[in-house]
Design an enzyme around this catalytic site. Structure first.
Site, mmCIF file in Angstrom:
data_model
loop_
_atom_site.group_PDB
_atom_site.id
_atom_site.type_symbol
_atom_site.label_atom_id
_atom_site.label_comp_id
_atom_site.label_asym_id
_atom_site.label_seq_id
_atom_site.Cartn_x
_atom_site.Cartn_y
_atom_site.Cartn_z
ATOM 1 N N GLN A 190 38.256 25.193 36.471
ATOM 2 C CA GLN A 190 37.103 26.060 36.206
ATOM 3 C C GLN A 190 36.740 26.910 37.418
ATOM 4 O O GLN A 190 35.661 27.488 37.472
ATOM 5 C CB GLN A 190 35.913 25.259 35.656
ATOM 6 C CG GLN A 190 35.329 24.207 36.560
ATOM 7 C CD GLN A 190 34.416 23.245 35.807
ATOM 8 O OE1 GLN A 190 34.867 22.404 35.039
ATOM 9 N NE2 GLN A 190 33.115 23.353 36.020
ATOM 10 N N GLY A 214 23.894 18.424 30.378
ATOM 11 C CA GLY A 214 22.626 19.113 30.654
ATOM 12 C C GLY A 214 22.485 20.320 29.749
ATOM 13 O O GLY A 214 23.400 21.140 29.646
ATOM 14 N N GLN A 215 21.348 20.424 29.093
ATOM 15 C CA GLN A 215 21.169 21.525 28.132
ATOM 16 C C GLN A 215 20.773 22.829 28.820
ATOM 17 O O GLN A 215 20.680 23.860 28.172
ATOM 18 C CB GLN A 215 20.129 21.137 27.093
ATOM 19 C CG GLN A 215 20.491 19.884 26.321
ATOM 20 C CD GLN A 215 20.910 20.155 24.905
ATOM 21 O OE1 GLN A 215 20.408 21.060 24.272
ATOM 22 N NE2 GLN A 215 21.844 19.390 24.405
ATOM 23 N N HIS A 248 22.216 15.021 41.325
ATOM 24 C CA HIS A 248 20.811 15.342 41.592
ATOM 25 C C HIS A 248 19.960 14.794 40.453
ATOM 26 O O HIS A 248 20.476 14.163 39.502
ATOM 27 C CB HIS A 248 20.610 16.859 41.768
ATOM 28 C CG HIS A 248 21.186 17.670 40.655
ATOM 29 N ND1 HIS A 248 20.710 17.619 39.361
ATOM 30 C CD2 HIS A 248 22.226 18.536 40.638
ATOM 31 C CE1 HIS A 248 21.408 18.426 38.600
ATOM 32 N NE2 HIS A 248 22.353 18.990 39.345
ATOM 33 N N GLU A 249 18.681 15.049 40.503
ATOM 34 C CA GLU A 249 17.750 14.455 39.534
ATOM 35 C C GLU A 249 18.147 14.801 38.092
ATOM 36 O O GLU A 249 17.963 13.991 37.196
ATOM 37 C CB GLU A 249 16.323 14.901 39.864
ATOM 38 C CG GLU A 249 15.228 14.148 39.140
ATOM 39 C CD GLU A 249 15.424 12.617 39.021
ATOM 40 O OE1 GLU A 249 15.308 12.116 37.872
ATOM 41 O OE2 GLU A 249 15.716 11.923 40.011
ATOM 42 N N GLN A 304 27.718 26.311 28.036
ATOM 43 C CA GLN A 304 28.602 25.149 28.237
ATOM 44 C C GLN A 304 28.387 24.127 27.107
ATOM 45 O O GLN A 304 29.338 23.566 26.569
ATOM 46 C CB GLN A 304 28.354 24.514 29.603
ATOM 47 C CG GLN A 304 29.169 23.254 29.818
ATOM 48 C CD GLN A 304 29.215 22.789 31.251
ATOM 49 O OE1 GLN A 304 29.890 23.383 32.076
ATOM 50 N NE2 GLN A 304 28.498 21.732 31.559
ATOM 51 N N HIS A 322 21.179 15.124 36.853
ATOM 52 C CA HIS A 322 22.212 14.164 36.434
ATOM 53 C C HIS A 322 21.587 12.788 36.177
ATOM 54 O O HIS A 322 21.921 12.112 35.203
ATOM 55 C CB HIS A 322 23.271 13.972 37.528
ATOM 56 C CG HIS A 322 24.078 15.188 37.841
ATOM 57 N ND1 HIS A 322 24.041 15.824 39.061
ATOM 58 C CD2 HIS A 322 24.961 15.885 37.083
ATOM 59 C CE1 HIS A 322 24.871 16.845 39.060
ATOM 60 N NE2 HIS A 322 25.440 16.920 37.863
HETATM 61 O O1 PAF Z 1 28.638 20.799 34.206
HETATM 62 C C1 PAF Z 1 29.504 20.305 34.962
HETATM 63 O O2 PAF Z 1 29.206 19.619 35.956
HETATM 64 C C2 PAF Z 1 30.978 20.564 34.694
HETATM 65 O O3 PAF Z 1 31.185 21.827 34.156
HETATM 66 C C3 PAF Z 1 31.622 19.487 33.813
HETATM 67 C C4 PAF Z 1 31.017 19.457 32.414
HETATM 68 C C5 PAF Z 1 31.482 18.123 34.468
HETATM 69 C C6 PAF Z 1 33.115 19.768 33.634
HETATM 70 O O4 PAF Z 1 33.781 19.805 34.851
#
Ligand code: PAF
Length: 227
Positions: free
Chosen positions: A119, A205-206, A92-93, A211, A95
């Site tokens: 995850q 992404g912050q 999406h935008e 994360q 990314h």
């Molecule tokens: O933020 C995400 O999309 C995921 O957690 C990542 C960092 C790609 C790890 O799978």
């Protein structure tokens, strides 16, 4: 501005202006770096020269394929820097802004698309997670140089035995207590991806604050060679 104007006029009258379009995209992405929410400029990575972005990104379907591709790139373009944007697809935008930021600071940009099973908890539906590879690759056209799409058994062979846990760091954090699989699963896959891709800088992404903190701690603790 002149390149943007020529590219727009070219589109209007149906004349192809690839060089002006590329220069306009580059200038635009450089201007947008600081507009990405919470984005922090990477200081130690410098452009050495722009590498033309292909109309369609090279698709690498395994870590081994990427490593070969990277070796060829490094020998044909010594000294060029690689920026890496890890994703789970569904681009999406947000990314795309990270990818533009990577392009503004690095000579070559690779995006990974991998839905990381580690995850997801057993009660979370990994199989229902949207997989939109064709649409994602279309969005990367003219934007990223390569996309790494490893298969689950490439990342996690049957006898996979090594996982990353950030036990004292995550202890007591509400998001972690709510989803105990999540951050250690992210840390494991990010450690693998950063070490496999071996980029100069990686972009996250912050808005996912914890994360980002996990990734920073992971890079520090494991001395991973990526900014
Ligand atoms: O933020 C995400 O999309 C995921 O957690 C990542 C960092 C790609 C790890 O799978």
């Amino acid at each position: 501005a002149i390149n943007g104007f020529v590219a727009r006029e070219g589109r209007r009258v149906g004349v192809s202006t690839p060089l002006n379009s590329a220069l306009a995209t580059l200038v635009e992405s450089m201007n947008q770096v600081d507009a990405v929410p919470g984005f922090k400029r990477v200081n130690s990575v410098k452009h050495t020269g722009v590498l033309t972005v292909p109309s369609a990104p090279a698709v690498l379907s395994s870590v081994a394929e990427w490593k070969k591709h990277r070796a060829t790139l490094k020998s044909s373009h010594p000294g060029r820097t690689i920026g890496f944007v890890p994703t789970m697809g569904g681009l999406h935008e947000g990314h795309l802004a990270l990818i533009r930021a990577a392009r503004a600071q690095c000579d070559y940009v690779v995006v990974s698309i991998f839905v990381n099973p580690k995850q997801f908890a057993a009660n979370e539906d990994l199989h229902a997670y949207p997989r939109t590879l064709d649409a994602d690759c279309a969005k990367l056209e003219g934007l990223a140089h390569a996309v790494l799409v490893p298969q689950p058994d490439d990342m996690y062979p049957e006898d996979f035995s090594t996982s990353v846990t950030l036990t004292p760091f995550l202890k007591g954090k509400v998001e972690h207590e709510r989803r105990p699989m999540f951050f250690n699963g992210v840390a494991t896959v990010v450690a693998k991806l950063l070490s496999a891709v071996s980029a100069d800088a990686a972009f996250f992404g912050q808005k996912d604050g914890l994360q980002c903190a996990v990734v920073r701690r992971l890079v520090r603790d494991l001395s991973l060679p990526t900014d």
